[in-house]
Write a protein that holds these residues in place. Structure first.
Motif, mmCIF file in Angstrom:
data_model
loop_
_atom_site.group_PDB
_atom_site.id
_atom_site.type_symbol
_atom_site.label_atom_id
_atom_site.label_comp_id
_atom_site.label_asym_id
_atom_site.label_seq_id
_atom_site.Cartn_x
_atom_site.Cartn_y
_atom_site.Cartn_z
ATOM 1 N N ALA A 281 0.825 -1.208 0.000
ATOM 2 C CA ALA A 281 0.000 0.000 0.000
ATOM 3 C C ALA A 281 0.863 1.263 0.000
ATOM 4 O O ALA A 281 0.561 2.240 -0.699
ATOM 5 C CB ALA A 281 -0.925 -0.020 1.215
ATOM 6 N N LYS A 284 2.373 1.782 -3.472
ATOM 7 C CA LYS A 284 1.362 2.294 -4.405
ATOM 8 C C LYS A 284 1.086 3.777 -4.159
ATOM 9 O O LYS A 284 0.906 4.555 -5.107
ATOM 10 C CB LYS A 284 0.066 1.502 -4.243
ATOM 11 N N SER A 285 1.049 4.158 -2.885
ATOM 12 C CA SER A 285 0.797 5.559 -2.539
ATOM 13 C C SER A 285 1.899 6.460 -3.083
ATOM 14 O O SER A 285 1.636 7.528 -3.649
ATOM 15 C CB SER A 285 0.702 5.711 -1.020
ATOM 16 N N SER A 288 1.642 6.722 -6.956
ATOM 17 C CA SER A 288 0.514 7.573 -7.338
ATOM 18 C C SER A 288 0.867 9.050 -7.202
ATOM 19 O O SER A 288 0.547 9.862 -8.080
ATOM 20 C CB SER A 288 -0.694 7.240 -6.467
ATOM 21 N N ARG A 333 -4.509 -9.385 2.845
ATOM 22 C CA ARG A 333 -5.339 -8.406 2.153
ATOM 23 C C ARG A 333 -4.629 -7.053 2.182
ATOM 24 O O ARG A 333 -4.238 -6.567 3.243
ATOM 25 C CB ARG A 333 -6.698 -8.289 2.829
ATOM 26 N N PRO A 335 -4.467 -3.178 2.188
ATOM 27 C CA PRO A 335 -5.382 -2.075 2.503
ATOM 28 C C PRO A 335 -5.321 -0.982 1.434
ATOM 29 O O PRO A 335 -4.347 -0.860 0.687
ATOM 30 C CB PRO A 335 -4.859 -1.555 3.844
ATOM 31 N N SER A 336 -6.367 -0.183 1.385
ATOM 32 C CA SER A 336 -6.366 0.969 0.477
ATOM 33 C C SER A 336 -5.358 1.997 0.980
ATOM 34 O O SER A 336 -5.255 2.237 2.190
ATOM 35 C CB SER A 336 -7.763 1.584 0.437
ATOM 36 N N PRO A 337 -4.592 2.635 0.077
ATOM 37 C CA PRO A 337 -3.640 3.672 0.531
ATOM 38 C C PRO A 337 -4.311 4.771 1.345
ATOM 39 O O PRO A 337 -3.700 5.335 2.259
ATOM 40 C CB PRO A 337 -3.060 4.207 -0.785
ATOM 41 N N ASP A 338 -5.592 5.067 1.032
ATOM 42 C CA ASP A 338 -6.294 6.132 1.757
ATOM 43 C C ASP A 338 -6.575 5.747 3.205
ATOM 44 O O ASP A 338 -6.815 6.619 4.051
ATOM 45 C CB ASP A 338 -7.618 6.462 1.064
ATOM 46 N N SER A 339 -6.592 4.474 3.516
ATOM 47 C CA SER A 339 -6.909 4.023 4.876
ATOM 48 C C SER A 339 -5.680 3.965 5.778
ATOM 49 O O SER A 339 -5.808 3.708 6.976
ATOM 50 C CB SER A 339 -7.554 2.639 4.821
#
Length: 663
Positions: A281, A284-285, A288, A333, A335-339
């Motif tokens: 995550a 990816k952040s 982006s 799993r 996590p979403s980068p926003d979380s």
């Protein structure tokens, strides 16, 4: 695992340019001659020439950065000394004929001109920040001994300090119109930019020293935060239409680059801990952020683009590896980068305080000129210090008086001497006895009392005579007014004799109080006449009844109490000596407390300076408080011990009386 290297591309600020030659010499000399004297003007010729030469050097093309920095600092101090003595403006009675004109550093086609010394000071501070940024940029940060990196980091922080000083102390005083580059908003943005680049130097050092990835991530995150703050300022009025787009793109891409660096370093740390899901995550952040910034960044330097591309490649490579490991081994799993929680940051830089470099309190320029306002301010400060000295001296004296009174109530230390067989009169009582003996003892006191009675009679007779004379004068005045009417033009008797009548009334009141006091003294002498007969004995000690030795038998416990009491008395004496020393220190501090140079250099609030200067007395005031509190505690202990001794003494006296009755 491949590493990521930071870009060496950083920004420096160009100096502002002054458009016209400014003549400070002529207007200042005329003002001195007109408002002080021609002699003062002649005495200050050298100072006037020095100021003119510094201004001329500032107008010239930039010299070596170090020399330029020193010149700008010296000129700023000279401007502060000038400002505190000479009002430069277009107002009548001020120094007229001086107009400062400066171009905008970022848009040279724009300029402002004002007869305002604050514009000149703002321009000098801006140029100081610019020169310090150039010193930082010119440093060789790749030198093996690390000297260049330290120089760059320190100079960027000093540059940030100069821009912060401009924002907080000078920019708000610059009148309108003014160029955008010296506005508080521009100064704040440049401070953030310089701090970002100083923190970036720390990041380079941490990476070269192979510091742990978690630490490198924190340092990089703070770099990104500083760049983010600078970017926000660049996109808000009044800066959003003022700076070249390449500046905005540079700051934007730098912000994204160091956010991605923080993600990259944190991912390395997470990989070591086998926290693969968060590692993916974070990677990816970072990718982006770089992708978005590169899309918006136009016209940035090629080396910066190359650095971000290399960083992006490293992020993608580690992401591919982490995804494969997760798919094959961990199956976690992602996590979403926003979380994700925010990345932690570590601040390692701050603006260098410029007060020491720009303090004009030691400036010798125009030192002979003391304006009336500064003289009045010095007088006000002196009154504040005098009030502190007075209050503390009263506390010290009160402390000594309290000790004297309380010891006297317990008849200490004389009663301790009596217990040891050393009976003597207290010094103050002995002085009183000797004074009575000098005038002849009880018989002499009778003669003194008779003299007081005679003086009272004479004063009463004089009072009556004066009252009769005033009444006679009043009657005659009334008679002549009735007899001559308006032809009697002399002021009324009551008007002419008012002062005499007032003084007579006061004299009568004083005489009455004195008579009452004499009567009390005479009654006291008669009541104690039998006791006063011992005043004829010389020495007086021969007439005193002696104490039996000892009053009480001191067993081990009692002896310890008396010993503790003696020790407490010695400590009390030491506290008294300390109080005398503290009072001397206060007086010496006041004698050396010369703040006139600082007053002359102050362009802000005198109250702020006064608070700072008065605070140096806080330490000695605290020592006085501690001394008085220690004395209070010691007196309480002495009273406690003395009550115990007195109780033992009374018991011993009672036992002796009982024994005598039995006998």
């Amino acid at each position: 695992m491949a590493g990521s290297s930071s870009s060496s591309v950083m920004l420096a600020v160009h100096e502002k340019k002054t458009v016209t030659v400014v003549d400070l010499y002529g207007p200042l000399r005329r003002y001195i001659s007109q408002n002080y004297s021609e002699r003062e003007a002649l005495d200050l010729e050298e100072d006037l020439h020095s100021l003119r030469q510094m201004r001329s050097d500032v107008e010239k093309a930039a010299s070596a950065c170090d020399a330029r920095r020193d010149l700008l600092q010296a000129y700023y101090r000279a401007l502060c000394a000038t400002e505190s003595r000479f009002p430069i403006s277009a107002e009548q009675g001020h120094v007229n004929g001086v107009t400062f004109t400066w171009q905008d550093a970022f848009k040279p086609s724009r300029k402002c001109a004002q007869p305002n010394i604050h514009l000149e000071k703002a321009a000098v501070l801006f140029n100081l920040g610019a020169v310090l940024s150039q010193i930082a940029l010119n440093a060789d940060r790749s030198s093996s001994d690390g000297h260049g990196l330290r120089l760059a980091c320190g100079s960027f922080q000093s540059s940030a300090g100069a821009f912060a000083f401009l924002r907080d102390h000078v920019a708000p005083k610059v009148g309108s119109p003014a160029t955008v580059d010296i506005s508080p908003e521009a100064a704040s943005m440049l401070e953030r930019l310089m701090l970002a680049q100083a923190q970036e130097c720390f990041f380079e050092k941490a990476v070269s020293d192979a510091k742990p990835p978690a630490l490198c991530s924190k340092i990089a995150r703070q770099v990104a935060l500083y760049y983010e703050e600078a970017h926000l300022s660049l996109n808000a009025p009044p800066l959003n239409q003022h700076f070249d787009r390449t500046w905005i793109s540079h700051v934007l891409l730098k912000s994204a680059q160091f956010f991605a660096e923080a993600c990259y370093r944190m991912a390395l740390h997470l990989h070591e801990k086998e926290e693969i899901a968060e590692e993916i995550a974070r990677l990816k952040s970072g990718i982006s952020a770089l992708t978005d910034a590169k899309r918006s960044a136009k016209g940035v330097a090629a080396p910066l683009l190359d650095a971000t591309s290399k960083l992006e490649a490293n992020l993608n490579r580690n992401l591919d590896r982490a995804v494969k490991e997760n798919d094959r081994v961990y199956l976690m799993r992602v996590p979403s980068p926003d979380s994700l929680p925010p990345l932690p940051a570590a601040t390692l830089v701050k603006p260098t305080p410029m007060d020491g470099f720009l303090d004009a309190s030691g400036e010798k320029l125009f030192a002979g000129i003391v304006p009336d306002g500064s003289a009045k301010a010095l007088s006000r400060y002196t009154e504040m210090v005098d009030e502190i000295i007075r209050k503390q001296a009263e506390r010290l004296q009160q402390g000594s008086e309290i000790t004297r009174v309380k010891l006297k109530e317990m008849d200490l230390p004389d009663s301790i001497l009596a217990l040891e067989g050393n009976s003597t009169l207290p010094l103050d009582l002995k002085d009183d006895v000797e004074a009575v003996q000098i005038v002849g003892g009880p018989a002499g006191m009778d003669a003194e009392l008779q003299q007081l009675r005679d003086l009272k009679r004479v004063n009463q007779e004089m009072l009556v005579q004066v009252e009769e004379l005033l009444q006679k004068e009043s009657r005659e005045d009334a008679q002549f007014r009735t007899q001559f009417g308006t032809r009697w033009t002399r002021p009324q008797s009551s008007t002419l004799t008012k002062n005499l009548q007032d003084r007579l009334n006061r004299f009568a009141g004083n005489l009455k109080q004195a008579s009452e006091s004499d009567a009390r003294i005479e009654r006291a002498v008669k009541e104690h006449m039998a006791l006063m007969s011992i005043l004829d004995q010389r020495p007086i000690e021969s007439a005193l009844p002696s104490l039996a030795r000892p009053i009480m038998s001191l067993d081990g416990n009692e002896d310890a109490i008396v010993g503790a009491l003696k020790q407490s008395l010695r400590q009390l004496e030491a506290l008294g000596a300390q109080r005398a020393g503290l009072e001397d220190i206060l007086k010496e501090m006041k004698r050396k407390d010369d703040i006139l140079p600082k007053l002359m250099a102050t362009t802000g609030s005198y109250d702020d300076l006064f608070r700072k200067e008065v605070s140096k007395y806080d330490h000695i005031c605290e020592q006085i408080t501690q001394n008085i509190e220690a004395q209070e505690q010691l007196l309480l202990q002495i009273q406690k011990d003395w009550r115990i001794i007195s109780k033992m003494n009374n018991m011993d006296m009672r036992d002796r009386l009982i024994q005598r009755k039995k006998e």
